[in-house]
Design an enzyme around this catalytic site. Structure first.
Site, PDB file in Angstrom:
ATOM      1  N   ARG A  66       0.802  -1.223   0.000  1.00 33.33           N
ATOM      2  CA  ARG A  66       0.000   0.000   0.000  1.00 33.33           C
ATOM      3  C   ARG A  66       0.835   1.274   0.000  1.00 33.33           C
ATOM      4  O   ARG A  66       0.440   2.288  -0.522  1.00 33.33           O
ATOM      5  CB  ARG A  66      -0.905   0.002   1.232  1.00 33.33           C
ATOM      6  CG  ARG A  66      -2.061  -0.937   1.055  1.00 33.33           C
ATOM      7  CD  ARG A  66      -2.744  -1.222   2.352  1.00 33.33           C
ATOM      8  NE  ARG A  66      -1.961  -2.138   3.164  1.00 33.33           N
ATOM      9  CZ  ARG A  66      -2.486  -3.038   3.995  1.00 33.33           C
ATOM     10  NH1 ARG A  66      -3.787  -3.115   4.137  1.00 33.33           N
ATOM     11  NH2 ARG A  66      -1.712  -3.850   4.687  1.00 33.33           N
ATOM     12  N   PHE A 108      -5.133  -3.062  -1.415  1.00 35.79           N
ATOM     13  CA  PHE A 108      -5.558  -4.407  -1.807  1.00 35.79           C
ATOM     14  C   PHE A 108      -7.043  -4.471  -2.193  1.00 35.79           C
ATOM     15  O   PHE A 108      -7.494  -5.435  -2.768  1.00 35.79           O
ATOM     16  CB  PHE A 108      -5.256  -5.414  -0.697  1.00 35.79           C
ATOM     17  CG  PHE A 108      -3.795  -5.463  -0.324  1.00 35.79           C
ATOM     18  CD1 PHE A 108      -2.810  -5.257  -1.275  1.00 35.79           C
ATOM     19  CD2 PHE A 108      -3.407  -5.725   0.988  1.00 35.79           C
ATOM     20  CE1 PHE A 108      -1.470  -5.294  -0.955  1.00 35.79           C
ATOM     21  CE2 PHE A 108      -2.066  -5.771   1.324  1.00 35.79           C
ATOM     22  CZ  PHE A 108      -1.098  -5.556   0.361  1.00 35.79           C
ATOM     23  N   LYS A 174       0.612 -18.901   6.032  1.00 34.59           N
ATOM     24  CA  LYS A 174      -0.156 -19.292   7.202  1.00 34.59           C
ATOM     25  C   LYS A 174      -0.461 -18.065   8.050  1.00 34.59           C
ATOM     26  O   LYS A 174       0.206 -17.048   7.840  1.00 34.59           O
ATOM     27  CB  LYS A 174       0.586 -20.351   7.994  1.00 34.59           C
ATOM     28  CG  LYS A 174       1.882 -19.828   8.638  1.00 34.59           C
ATOM     29  CD  LYS A 174       2.528 -20.862   9.467  1.00 34.59           C
ATOM     30  CE  LYS A 174       2.012 -20.914  10.874  1.00 34.59           C
ATOM     31  NZ  LYS A 174       2.591 -19.924  11.788  1.00 34.59           N
ATOM     32  N   ASP A 203       3.891 -23.964   4.301  1.00 30.92           N
ATOM     33  CA  ASP A 203       4.290 -24.205   5.691  1.00 30.92           C
ATOM     34  C   ASP A 203       5.804 -24.300   5.623  1.00 30.92           C
ATOM     35  O   ASP A 203       6.341 -25.279   5.091  1.00 30.92           O
ATOM     36  CB  ASP A 203       3.685 -25.511   6.202  1.00 30.92           C
ATOM     37  CG  ASP A 203       4.060 -25.764   7.648  1.00 30.92           C
ATOM     38  OD1 ASP A 203       5.237 -25.572   8.000  1.00 30.92           O
ATOM     39  OD2 ASP A 203       3.181 -26.146   8.437  1.00 30.92           O
ATOM     40  N   HIS A 204       6.494 -23.270   6.095  1.00 28.60           N
ATOM     41  CA  HIS A 204       7.927 -23.219   5.795  1.00 28.60           C
ATOM     42  C   HIS A 204       8.712 -24.372   6.423  1.00 28.60           C
ATOM     43  O   HIS A 204       9.835 -24.659   6.023  1.00 28.60           O
ATOM     44  CB  HIS A 204       8.531 -21.857   6.180  1.00 28.60           C
ATOM     45  CG  HIS A 204       8.782 -21.681   7.639  1.00 28.60           C
ATOM     46  ND1 HIS A 204       7.808 -21.319   8.525  1.00 28.60           N
ATOM     47  CD2 HIS A 204       9.906 -21.823   8.382  1.00 28.60           C
ATOM     48  CE1 HIS A 204       8.319 -21.241   9.741  1.00 28.60           C
ATOM     49  NE2 HIS A 204       9.595 -21.542   9.679  1.00 28.60           N
ATOM     50  N   LYS A 208      12.276 -27.107   5.129  1.00 29.08           N
ATOM     51  CA  LYS A 208      13.520 -27.351   5.871  1.00 29.08           C
ATOM     52  C   LYS A 208      14.124 -28.691   5.442  1.00 29.08           C
ATOM     53  O   LYS A 208      13.424 -29.709   5.388  1.00 29.08           O
ATOM     54  CB  LYS A 208      13.250 -27.367   7.383  1.00 29.08           C
ATOM     55  CG  LYS A 208      12.892 -25.993   7.949  1.00 29.08           C
ATOM     56  CD  LYS A 208      12.719 -26.065   9.466  1.00 29.08           C
ATOM     57  CE  LYS A 208      12.086 -24.804  10.011  1.00 29.08           C
ATOM     58  NZ  LYS A 208      13.033 -23.738  10.278  1.00 29.08           N
ATOM     59  N   GLU A 242      11.070 -22.832  21.457  1.00 30.82           N
ATOM     60  CA  GLU A 242      11.755 -21.598  21.072  1.00 30.82           C
ATOM     61  C   GLU A 242      12.157 -20.866  22.340  1.00 30.82           C
ATOM     62  O   GLU A 242      11.432 -20.899  23.332  1.00 30.82           O
ATOM     63  CB  GLU A 242      10.821 -20.707  20.253  1.00 30.82           C
ATOM     64  CG  GLU A 242      10.416 -21.325  18.941  1.00 30.82           C
ATOM     65  CD  GLU A 242       9.555 -20.377  18.119  1.00 30.82           C
ATOM     66  OE1 GLU A 242      10.122 -19.585  17.368  1.00 30.82           O
ATOM     67  OE2 GLU A 242       8.320 -20.414  18.268  1.00 30.82           O
ATOM     68  N   ASP A 261      -0.449 -21.251  16.187  1.00 32.87           N
ATOM     69  CA  ASP A 261       0.739 -20.704  15.527  1.00 32.87           C
ATOM     70  C   ASP A 261       1.693 -21.802  15.043  1.00 32.87           C
ATOM     71  O   ASP A 261       2.249 -21.699  13.955  1.00 32.87           O
ATOM     72  CB  ASP A 261       1.465 -19.763  16.503  1.00 32.87           C
ATOM     73  CG  ASP A 261       2.591 -18.995  15.846  1.00 32.87           C
ATOM     74  OD1 ASP A 261       2.456 -18.667  14.654  1.00 32.87           O
ATOM     75  OD2 ASP A 261       3.602 -18.711  16.525  1.00 32.87           O
ATOM     76  N   HIS A 266       3.074 -26.598  11.770  1.00 33.89           N
ATOM     77  CA  HIS A 266       4.449 -27.113  11.668  1.00 33.89           C
ATOM     78  C   HIS A 266       4.590 -28.493  12.334  1.00 33.89           C
ATOM     79  O   HIS A 266       5.143 -29.413  11.758  1.00 33.89           O
ATOM     80  CB  HIS A 266       5.448 -26.158  12.336  1.00 33.89           C
ATOM     81  CG  HIS A 266       5.415 -24.760  11.792  1.00 33.89           C
ATOM     82  ND1 HIS A 266       5.117 -24.474  10.492  1.00 33.89           N
ATOM     83  CD2 HIS A 266       5.673 -23.566  12.385  1.00 33.89           C
ATOM     84  CE1 HIS A 266       5.179 -23.164  10.297  1.00 33.89           C
ATOM     85  NE2 HIS A 266       5.508 -22.590  11.441  1.00 33.89           N
ATOM     86  N   LYS A 362       6.935 -20.916  23.295  1.00 34.23           N
ATOM     87  CA  LYS A 362       7.836 -19.755  23.303  1.00 34.23           C
ATOM     88  C   LYS A 362       8.546 -19.715  24.651  1.00 34.23           C
ATOM     89  O   LYS A 362       8.012 -20.211  25.658  1.00 34.23           O
ATOM     90  CB  LYS A 362       7.027 -18.466  23.171  1.00 34.23           C
ATOM     91  CG  LYS A 362       6.260 -18.340  21.867  1.00 34.23           C
ATOM     92  CD  LYS A 362       7.162 -17.930  20.740  1.00 34.23           C
ATOM     93  CE  LYS A 362       6.387 -17.721  19.455  1.00 34.23           C
ATOM     94  NZ  LYS A 362       7.260 -17.746  18.280  1.00 34.23           N
TER      95      LYS A 362
HETATM   96  C1  BG6 Z   1       6.215 -19.238  12.473  1.00 30.29           C
HETATM   97  C2  BG6 Z   1       5.522 -18.767  13.720  1.00 30.29           C
HETATM   98  O1  BG6 Z   1       5.309 -19.876  11.619  1.00 30.29           O
HETATM   99  O2  BG6 Z   1       7.224 -20.164  12.829  1.00 30.29           O
HETATM  100  C3  BG6 Z   1       6.517 -18.137  14.677  1.00 30.29           C
HETATM  101  O3  BG6 Z   1       4.524 -17.820  13.376  1.00 30.29           O
HETATM  102  C4  BG6 Z   1       7.646 -19.084  14.963  1.00 30.29           C
HETATM  103  O4  BG6 Z   1       5.889 -17.757  15.888  1.00 30.29           O
HETATM  104  C5  BG6 Z   1       8.239 -19.611  13.660  1.00 30.29           C
HETATM  105  O5  BG6 Z   1       8.627 -18.395  15.707  1.00 30.29           O
HETATM  106  C6  BG6 Z   1       9.240 -20.698  13.925  1.00 30.29           C
HETATM  107  O6  BG6 Z   1       9.932 -20.967  12.738  1.00 30.29           O
HETATM  108  P1  BG6 Z   1      11.434 -21.437  12.775  1.00 30.29           P
HETATM  109  O7  BG6 Z   1      11.769 -21.707  11.356  1.00 30.29           O
HETATM  110  O8  BG6 Z   1      12.223 -20.330  13.396  1.00 30.29           O
HETATM  111  O9  BG6 Z   1      11.422 -22.661  13.628  1.00 30.29           O
END
Ligand code: BG6
Length: 513
Positions: A66, A108, A174, A203-204, A208, A242, A261, A266, A362
């Site tokens: 934007r 958007f 996500k 989903d990243h 990995k 984390e 989250d 994940h 966390k």
């Molecule tokens: C994200 C979450 O999808 O994944 C975050 O929104 C989290 O809160 C993160 O910290 C963790 O990803 P990675 O790759 O650092 O384990």
């Protein structure tokens, strides 16, 4: 083979595969490009592909947002690539890449903006030879996913302009929904505009290397599958711990919490890789079918088999840190969980009776994401209780370490040298960094490449997303009804007591390697 030989042969295989992995000419259009993700992850990932000659010659990236960033966007992305990717400022490829980073400003919900975007992209096709192929990336807040998709449809951008010659694909970030109902609604809205094979729900974690390696480990080796079942495995644990807090994302996290989250997506993805049956092939459809079967075989989870927590003030890495309720833009009486754990039972022939304990949190003591496969003990402890009274017998544990220090570890008992028979726990280790060198890939690299190639194997699909939400939604509803006395664990600890009790009542304990 020495480590260097392994590395060289791996590099040769990679090189010969490159030609096959080069996508068609295309434009990658990132909506929400002013956000952190674009600069920190997406552009560095695209540039890594460029460095490896994995991008097509005819390629352009367009950031859409934007704000008026037309003057600063490309230099800002260059900065992100240099900082985030360990890249030298004067690499010749970088200048060429940045020349193809463009910016387009629009709201958007501005229909006129979509029309202009359409002709902007058509002009790029003419100038750069990108042939009408589009990969849209929706890196925006979830409430825009459906709206942007619909508007792309209304303005003739959701399907190829020239029929079947070119392609249009859409990556959706996500969180995909916040419960079963919202996920279904979103799926319906998006599927009304796009075919399922145009949709790439990202989903990243699936990008990995170590998550993908779970499949290679299981199905590329002959020796593990025979013991990968209820006859030999006592239990499985998946930990996504984390040490960071919510990193200024108060408003987002208040709505999300650890379950939405990380656990629902994940961790459940990792679980499906650990538990699935061997697919017929490594084709997208075959893998997805097997993952879905796992999620569908999970019994409804009683709320008594769950635990949750919220961190209070504490110490992480020797530094004092504030509690969740003191974080910026967080309700001082928040009931949002920053720790979620549960026990799952997969009711199929392979896994019946083997509990899967999963958790995400966390502000735990340290960052560690890993799978622990705990094997059954030998039927008879012949070294125990004898004249040497050797009682240090532990189960074998196979650890698939996703991060940090990615690798695989097997814990075994070995005789301590000496005239008596005593057993010590030792480990056999494989470290990715030691064998293959440190990887700079951030997960998005592989996924962006796959999406450009139209390969959905490592993306979530409609039924899978709905299956995991179907499992998690009743828990969220039950949790919402019961007020907890938060905080219930200190930042820098290993989480709330009730999570330890969840395992203790089964005679087990959480493990991290
Ligand atoms: C994200 C979450 O999808 O994944 C975050 O929104 C989290 O809160 C993160 O910290 C963790 O990803 P990675 O790759 O650092 O384990």
């Amino acid at each position: 083979m020495s480590t260097t030989e392994v590395k060289t042969s791996a590099q040769q295989v990679e090189k010969s595969k490159h030609a096959e992995r080069r996508p068609d000419p295309c434009v990658v259009v990132i909506f929400g490009a002013s956000g952190d993700l674009t600069k920190r992850k997406l552009l560095p990932a695209l540039y890594h592909l460029e460095q490896q000659d994995l991008l097509p010659e005819e390629f352009v990236v367009v950031g859409v947002a934007r704000r008026d960033l037309s003057q600063t966007f490309a230099p800002d992305m260059k900065d992100g690539i240099i900082k985030g990717g360990g890249v030298e400022e004067n690499e010749p490829k970088l200048a060429k890449f940045i020349e193809r980073v463009k910016y387009f400003q629009t709201n958007f919900d501005d229909d006129a903006g979509y029309e202009k975007l359409k002709s902007f992209l058509a002009d790029l096709d003419k100038q750069y030879g990108t042939e009408g192929n589009r990969l849209f990336y929706l890196a925006v807040a979830p409430e825009y996913f459906a709206d942007i998709t619909q508007r792309l449809g209304n303005h003739g951008m959701a399907q190829p302009a020239d029929g079947s010659k070119s392609w249009v694909r859409v990556i959706i970030e996500k969180p995909f929904g916040t419960d079963l109902e919202s996920a279904k609604k979103l799926n319906n809205e998006i599927n009304a505009v796009l075919h399922e094979d145009q949709i790439f729900r990202i989903d990243h974690y699936l990008g990995k290397e170590t998550v993908q390696n779970i499949l290679v480990f299981r199905f590329g080796n002959g020796i593990f599958e025979p013991v990968w079942n209820r006859n030999y495995i006592d239990s499985v644990q998946i930990t996504a711990a984390e040490s960071i807090g919510i990193e200024g994302r108060g408003p987002f996290y208040e709505q999300a919490g650890a379950l939405r989250d990380v656990l629902q997506n994940h961790v459940m993805e990792v679980l499906s890789f650990v538990a699935m049956e061997p697919p017929d092939s490594f084709e997208s459809a075959a893998v997805r079918v097997e993952k879905l079967k796992v999620w569908k075989a999970i019994e409804p989870i009683p709320v008594t088999d769950t635990a949750r927590g919220q961190y209070g003030p504490g110490k992480v890495d020797g530094q004092d840190v504030i509690g969740y309720r003191q974080e910026d833009r967080v309700n001082p009486e928040s009931q949002t969980e920053t720790y979620a754990a549960m026990k799952l039972e997969i009711e199929n022939w392979r896994w019946a009776g083997v509990p899967f304990y999963i958790r995400a949190s966390k502000r735990l003591e340290r960052r560690v994401t890993e799978v622990n496969i705990i094997f059954k003990q030998p039927p008879l402890h012949i070294f125990k209780g004898g004249h040497d009274d050797c009682d240090n017998i532990e189960p074998n544990v196979l650890t698939l370490r996703i991060q940090p220090d990615d690798g695989i570890k097997l814990q075994i008992g070995a005789k301590i040298p000496g005239p008596t028979t005593n057993v010590a726990q030792v480990t056999m280790d494989f470290s990715y960094a030691e064998v293959f060198g440190k990887s700079s890939a951030n997960g998005y690299e592989r996924l962006l490449l796959d999406a450009m190639l139209g390969d959905g194997t490592l993306f979530a699909e409609r039924q899978g997303v709905e299956a995991t939400w179907a499992l998690m939604t009743p828990i969220l509803e039950a949790w919402a009804k019961e007020k907890k006395s938060f905080p219930n664990y200190a930042a820098g600890s290993w989480g709330p007591k009730e999570a330890d009790e969840l395992l203790a009542r089964d005679g087990r304990k959480w493990r991290v390697s």
